[in-house]
Design a protein around this motif. Structure first.
Motif, PDB file in Angstrom:
ATOM      1  N   TYR A 154      14.078  -7.192   0.708  1.00 14.70           N
ATOM      2  CA  TYR A 154      14.717  -7.566   1.972  1.00 14.70           C
ATOM      3  C   TYR A 154      14.119  -6.780   3.137  1.00 14.70           C
ATOM      4  O   TYR A 154      13.857  -7.333   4.219  1.00 14.70           O
ATOM      5  CB  TYR A 154      16.223  -7.336   1.901  1.00 14.70           C
ATOM      6  N   LEU A 155      13.914  -5.469   2.923  1.00 17.17           N
ATOM      7  CA  LEU A 155      13.302  -4.664   3.978  1.00 17.17           C
ATOM      8  C   LEU A 155      11.906  -5.177   4.295  1.00 17.17           C
ATOM      9  O   LEU A 155      11.517  -5.281   5.469  1.00 17.17           O
ATOM     10  CB  LEU A 155      13.238  -3.202   3.560  1.00 17.17           C
ATOM     11  N   ALA A 156      11.141  -5.484   3.256  1.00 21.27           N
ATOM     12  CA  ALA A 156       9.792  -6.004   3.468  1.00 21.27           C
ATOM     13  C   ALA A 156       9.827  -7.301   4.255  1.00 21.27           C
ATOM     14  O   ALA A 156       8.965  -7.553   5.116  1.00 21.27           O
ATOM     15  CB  ALA A 156       9.098  -6.211   2.130  1.00 21.27           C
ATOM     16  N   GLY A 157      10.817  -8.136   3.984  1.00 20.20           N
ATOM     17  CA  GLY A 157      10.944  -9.388   4.720  1.00 20.20           C
ATOM     18  C   GLY A 157      11.155  -9.169   6.201  1.00 20.20           C
ATOM     19  O   GLY A 157      10.707  -9.973   7.030  1.00 20.20           O
ATOM     20  N   ALA A 158      11.806  -8.067   6.553  1.00 21.73           N
ATOM     21  CA  ALA A 158      12.045  -7.758   7.962  1.00 21.73           C
ATOM     22  C   ALA A 158      10.826  -7.141   8.631  1.00 21.73           C
ATOM     23  O   ALA A 158      10.672  -7.229   9.856  1.00 21.73           O
ATOM     24  CB  ALA A 158      13.230  -6.805   8.090  1.00 21.73           C
ATOM     25  N   LEU A 159       9.946  -6.529   7.831  1.00 23.79           N
ATOM     26  CA  LEU A 159       8.840  -5.756   8.402  1.00 23.79           C
ATOM     27  C   LEU A 159       7.500  -6.457   8.389  1.00 23.79           C
ATOM     28  O   LEU A 159       6.623  -6.147   9.200  1.00 23.79           O
ATOM     29  CB  LEU A 159       8.705  -4.428   7.632  1.00 23.79           C
ATOM     30  N   ARG A 160       7.302  -7.386   7.448  1.00 26.74           N
ATOM     31  CA  ARG A 160       5.957  -7.902   7.186  1.00 26.74           C
ATOM     32  C   ARG A 160       5.309  -8.591   8.383  1.00 26.74           C
ATOM     33  O   ARG A 160       4.077  -8.626   8.493  1.00 26.74           O
ATOM     34  CB  ARG A 160       6.000  -8.890   6.015  1.00 26.74           C
ATOM     35  N   ALA A 161       6.079  -9.112   9.297  1.00 26.52           N
ATOM     36  CA  ALA A 161       5.487  -9.833  10.435  1.00 26.52           C
ATOM     37  C   ALA A 161       4.653  -8.921  11.321  1.00 26.52           C
ATOM     38  O   ALA A 161       3.690  -9.370  11.948  1.00 26.52           O
ATOM     39  CB  ALA A 161       6.587 -10.505  11.258  1.00 26.52           C
ATOM     40  N   HIS A 162       5.007  -7.628  11.366  1.00 26.33           N
ATOM     41  CA  HIS A 162       4.324  -6.719  12.302  1.00 26.33           C
ATOM     42  C   HIS A 162       3.782  -5.463  11.641  1.00 26.33           C
ATOM     43  O   HIS A 162       3.170  -4.637  12.332  1.00 26.33           O
ATOM     44  CB  HIS A 162       5.286  -6.318  13.429  1.00 26.33           C
ATOM     45  N   HIS A 163       3.999  -5.306  10.330  1.00 27.14           N
ATOM     46  CA  HIS A 163       3.591  -4.072   9.675  1.00 27.14           C
ATOM     47  C   HIS A 163       2.978  -4.377   8.307  1.00 27.14           C
ATOM     48  O   HIS A 163       3.248  -5.425   7.715  1.00 27.14           O
ATOM     49  CB  HIS A 163       4.781  -3.123   9.518  1.00 27.14           C
ATOM     50  N   ASP A 164       2.194  -3.442   7.831  1.00 30.55           N
ATOM     51  CA  ASP A 164       1.567  -3.539   6.512  1.00 30.55           C
ATOM     52  C   ASP A 164       2.483  -2.833   5.515  1.00 30.55           C
ATOM     53  O   ASP A 164       2.596  -1.603   5.536  1.00 30.55           O
ATOM     54  CB  ASP A 164       0.189  -2.884   6.559  1.00 30.55           C
ATOM     55  N   VAL A 165       3.136  -3.591   4.653  1.00 28.06           N
ATOM     56  CA  VAL A 165       4.168  -3.045   3.771  1.00 28.06           C
ATOM     57  C   VAL A 165       3.707  -3.098   2.320  1.00 28.06           C
ATOM     58  O   VAL A 165       3.158  -4.116   1.861  1.00 28.06           O
ATOM     59  CB  VAL A 165       5.500  -3.824   3.924  1.00 28.06           C
ATOM     60  N   THR A 166       3.958  -2.023   1.600  1.00 27.57           N
ATOM     61  CA  THR A 166       3.719  -1.959   0.160  1.00 27.57           C
ATOM     62  C   THR A 166       5.004  -1.508  -0.531  1.00 27.57           C
ATOM     63  O   THR A 166       5.652  -0.559  -0.068  1.00 27.57           O
ATOM     64  CB  THR A 166       2.590  -0.956  -0.176  1.00 27.57           C
ATOM     65  N   ILE A 167       5.360  -2.194  -1.609  1.00 28.69           N
ATOM     66  CA  ILE A 167       6.472  -1.750  -2.460  1.00 28.69           C
ATOM     67  C   ILE A 167       5.875  -1.147  -3.720  1.00 28.69           C
ATOM     68  O   ILE A 167       5.098  -1.796  -4.420  1.00 28.69           O
ATOM     69  CB  ILE A 167       7.418  -2.914  -2.814  1.00 28.69           C
ATOM     70  N   HIS A 168       6.247   0.085  -3.996  1.00 26.86           N
ATOM     71  CA  HIS A 168       5.730   0.800  -5.170  1.00 26.86           C
ATOM     72  C   HIS A 168       6.906   1.053  -6.113  1.00 26.86           C
ATOM     73  O   HIS A 168       7.784   1.871  -5.834  1.00 26.86           O
ATOM     74  CB  HIS A 168       5.093   2.122  -4.740  1.00 26.86           C
ATOM     75  N   ASP A 169       6.924   0.327  -7.220  1.00 29.31           N
ATOM     76  CA  ASP A 169       8.004   0.419  -8.202  1.00 29.31           C
ATOM     77  C   ASP A 169       7.557   1.394  -9.293  1.00 29.31           C
ATOM     78  O   ASP A 169       6.738   1.056 -10.149  1.00 29.31           O
ATOM     79  CB  ASP A 169       8.291  -0.964  -8.792  1.00 29.31           C
ATOM     80  N   LEU A 170       8.106   2.602  -9.277  1.00 28.22           N
ATOM     81  CA  LEU A 170       7.668   3.638 -10.208  1.00 28.22           C
ATOM     82  C   LEU A 170       8.038   3.338 -11.655  1.00 28.22           C
ATOM     83  O   LEU A 170       7.565   4.028 -12.562  1.00 28.22           O
ATOM     84  CB  LEU A 170       8.247   4.993  -9.792  1.00 28.22           C
ATOM     85  N   ARG A 171       8.836   2.315 -11.898  1.00 25.49           N
ATOM     86  CA  ARG A 171       9.110   1.904 -13.273  1.00 25.49           C
ATOM     87  C   ARG A 171       7.917   1.163 -13.870  1.00 25.49           C
ATOM     88  O   ARG A 171       7.781   1.092 -15.104  1.00 25.49           O
ATOM     89  CB  ARG A 171      10.355   1.017 -13.329  1.00 25.49           C
ATOM     90  N   LEU A 172       7.065   0.601 -13.004  1.00 20.90           N
ATOM     91  CA  LEU A 172       5.939  -0.211 -13.470  1.00 20.90           C
ATOM     92  C   LEU A 172       4.607   0.215 -12.873  1.00 20.90           C
ATOM     93  O   LEU A 172       3.563   0.014 -13.494  1.00 20.90           O
ATOM     94  CB  LEU A 172       6.201  -1.692 -13.136  1.00 20.90           C
ATOM     95  N   ASP A 173       4.638   0.771 -11.676  1.00 17.32           N
ATOM     96  CA  ASP A 173       3.415   1.202 -11.016  1.00 17.32           C
ATOM     97  C   ASP A 173       3.074   2.643 -11.401  1.00 17.32           C
ATOM     98  O   ASP A 173       3.928   3.384 -11.881  1.00 17.32           O
ATOM     99  CB  ASP A 173       3.581   1.090  -9.497  1.00 17.32           C
ATOM    100  N   PRO A 174       1.833   3.067 -11.178  1.00 14.13           N
ATOM    101  CA  PRO A 174       1.433   4.430 -11.537  1.00 14.13           C
ATOM    102  C   PRO A 174       2.104   5.465 -10.638  1.00 14.13           C
ATOM    103  O   PRO A 174       2.712   5.116  -9.614  1.00 14.13           O
ATOM    104  CB  PRO A 174      -0.085   4.408 -11.334  1.00 14.13           C
ATOM    105  N   PRO A 175       2.017   6.748 -10.986  1.00 14.50           N
ATOM    106  CA  PRO A 175       2.601   7.810 -10.145  1.00 14.50           C
ATOM    107  C   PRO A 175       2.055   7.779  -8.725  1.00 14.50           C
ATOM    108  O   PRO A 175       0.961   7.252  -8.465  1.00 14.50           O
ATOM    109  CB  PRO A 175       2.194   9.101 -10.873  1.00 14.50           C
ATOM    110  N   LEU A 176       2.815   8.370  -7.814  1.00 14.85           N
ATOM    111  CA  LEU A 176       2.408   8.338  -6.409  1.00 14.85           C
ATOM    112  C   LEU A 176       1.064   9.008  -6.184  1.00 14.85           C
ATOM    113  O   LEU A 176       0.303   8.605  -5.300  1.00 14.85           O
ATOM    114  CB  LEU A 176       3.480   9.016  -5.544  1.00 14.85           C
ATOM    115  N   ARG A 177       0.739  10.024  -6.971  1.00 12.69           N
ATOM    116  CA  ARG A 177      -0.550  10.692  -6.766  1.00 12.69           C
ATOM    117  C   ARG A 177      -1.714   9.726  -7.010  1.00 12.69           C
ATOM    118  O   ARG A 177      -2.738   9.800  -6.326  1.00 12.69           O
ATOM    119  CB  ARG A 177      -0.670  11.918  -7.665  1.00 12.69           C
ATOM    120  N   GLU A 178      -1.557   8.823  -7.980  1.00 17.92           N
ATOM    121  CA  GLU A 178      -2.610   7.837  -8.228  1.00 17.92           C
ATOM    122  C   GLU A 178      -2.667   6.818  -7.096  1.00 17.92           C
ATOM    123  O   GLU A 178      -3.753   6.354  -6.722  1.00 17.92           O
ATOM    124  CB  GLU A 178      -2.379   7.151  -9.574  1.00 17.92           C
TER     125      GLU A 178
END
Length: 470
Positions: A29-53
């Motif tokens: 929902y937040l991404a839906g509000a932001l995507r028109a004017h900003h570059d948004v990434t969702i990082h799901d730590l349950r499936l995506d690698p650690p933040l350092r990677e």
């Protein structure tokens, strides 16, 4: 701006993400509000690698949002905030999510700059505006600097049509994980929201407080257009109670039918709501209502009155008969009270069998922050570790010795999981189902009264039950 939204993973959770892992719809929902004017990434730590990677492979973000979706996520979300600050020392970090919306408990120690409460789209856009202009952020409704988090306020009387003004969730950002999100037998599954809020005041629930008992809705046309964008057949409707307005739900069912959407729905419904308009439930069964979650809580009216549930044991029995007559499976959740003795556990076991519950589930009475129950009994709690507020640990002293209490709770889960043995069915007889050893590991964690390692028993003589409002 480059905005990174992070969903945490709790590796020690009793209910692991191998048993239920749903998409982070609030971040979409937040991404839906932001995507028109900003570059948004969702990082799901349950499936995506650690933040350092992530940091090694991508440009630094200009803002990091850390979700604190549940009280049990406080420690892992706190660690994620520190990791974000270590990787990007000069990048602002903002917290948001259910826990920080309903409570200020355990919000110390985060490496954060701002906190958002409630529906986060407008506060986040306000924050971004300040950051882009370089102007200071003062506490306003829904947003505050982290050091002023005790002043955080949220909208308490939202308009009933508030959800119509929200942006559509942007599901494209997690397309890579779409087939990895599931909820029990619904695999894969997508989350949808038709409404929010609840007019009832259950003692153990905080959801009605968030909207001050107001019921927020989306128009049928808006709901259908969102459903048409979802590829998954299995839909988990995350409404607090979807059927409060029967005429609206009939209108929505007709609109879905006319759109020829072939979907399978799992929804929450109160027993009294279902019995008040069985024709509405029957109509939804025609268009794909596959199962319902019923908060049975107890089959004794005294306990139900203590929980301020507003329903009776008789209504639970009648509602189950209604659902079964329509071919709708029932997941009934029962509250296990810390004051129970052996006879109480035996009674619940018999009740599950007598009712013919398709998918029983059980939760220990838990005074979640943000509830009336928590406000009343917080001084009686035996532990204040936020990870223990998971509905599988008792925060009260138990009448039975604690090792026996957890053994009986584990036996409820085992019995539920074995109810369908020998039957030719593809549906599990316990809701938190797995086709590997995940359920067995959950049972072991419950039996030990801990997470991964057994906790030493601390039981004792029978005690008076916690003081609940009667």
């Amino acid at each position: 701006m480059r905005i990174l939204l992070v969903w945490p993973r709790n590796e020690r959770a009793v209910l692991s993400d191998e048993l239920s892992r749903c998409e982070p719809l609030p971040l979409e929902y937040l991404a839906g509000a932001l995507r028109a004017h900003h570059d948004v990434t969702i990082h799901d730590l349950r499936l995506d690698p650690p933040l350092r990677e992530y940091a090694e492979a991508n440009e630094p973000p200009d803002l990091v949002g850390i979700a604190v979706p549940y009280t049990t996520n406080v420690p892992v979300s706190r660690r994620a905030s520190h990791e974000a600050k270590r990787l990007w020392p000069n990048v602002p970090v903002v917290l948001g999510g259910h826990h920080v919306t309903v409570s200020r408990e355990w919000t110390d120690g985060f490496a954060a700059d701002y906190v958002i409460a409630g529906e986060g789209a407008d506060p986040l856009l306000t924050l971004i505006g300040h950051l882009e202009r370089g102007t200071p952020v003062e506490p306003v409704t829904g947003l505050t600097p982290y050091e002023a988090r005790s002043e955080l306020r949220r909208t308490v009387k939202p308009e009933p049509a508030t959800l119509n003004s929200l942006p559509r969730p942007d599901r494209s950002l997690l397309a890579r994980h779409r087939n990895s999100y599931f909820h029990s037998l619904y695999n894969p599954v997508a989350l949808v929201r038709f409404s929010a809020g609840c007019p009832y005041q259950c003692h153990f629930c905080s959801l009605w407080r968030i909207t001050d008992r107001r019921y927020l809705v989306k128009e049928a046309e808006r709901v259908v257009s969102e459903l048409e964008e979802i590829e998954q057949r299995n839909l988990y409707v995350v409404d607090d109670e979807a059927f409060i307005q029967p005429a609206r739900m009939l209108e929505l069912a007709d609109a879905i039918d006319q759109a020829k959407l072939d979907r399978r729905y799992h929804m929450y419904v109160r027993t009294d709501t279902a019995l008040r308009r069985p024709d509405v439930i029957a109509r939804w069964a025609e268009i794909g209502l596959d199962s319902v979650l019923v908060g049975a809580e107890s089959m004794t009216d005294d306990e139900l009155n203590g929980y301020h549930k507003g329903t009776s044991a008789r209504q639970t029995r009648e509602a189950l008969d209604l659902f079964h007559s329509l071919g709708v499976k029932v997941r009934a959740n029962f509250i296990v009270h810390p004051s129970w003795d052996e006879a109480d556990f035996d009674r619940l076991s018999r009740t599950v069998e007598e009712l013919g519950v398709d998918m029983p589930s059980f939760s220990v009475l838990t005074p979640l922050p943000g509830t009336d129950l928590y406000d009343e009994v917080r001084d009686q709690l035996v532990d204040d570790d936020p990870e223990l507020f998971d509905c599988y640990h008792s925060l009260f002293r138990t009448r039975l010795p604690r090792d026996r209490f957890y053994d009986r709770l584990a036996r409820l889960l085992v019995a539920a999981g074995s109810r369908g043995d020998g039957e030719e069915t593809s549906d599990p007889s316990v809701f938190y189902y797995s086709d590997n050893d995940s359920f067995n590991r959950m049972v072991q964690a419950v039996r030990s009264g801990g997470f991964q390692e057994p906790s030493p028993p601390s039981g004792g003589a029978p005690l008076p039950e916690p003081e609940l409002r009667r």
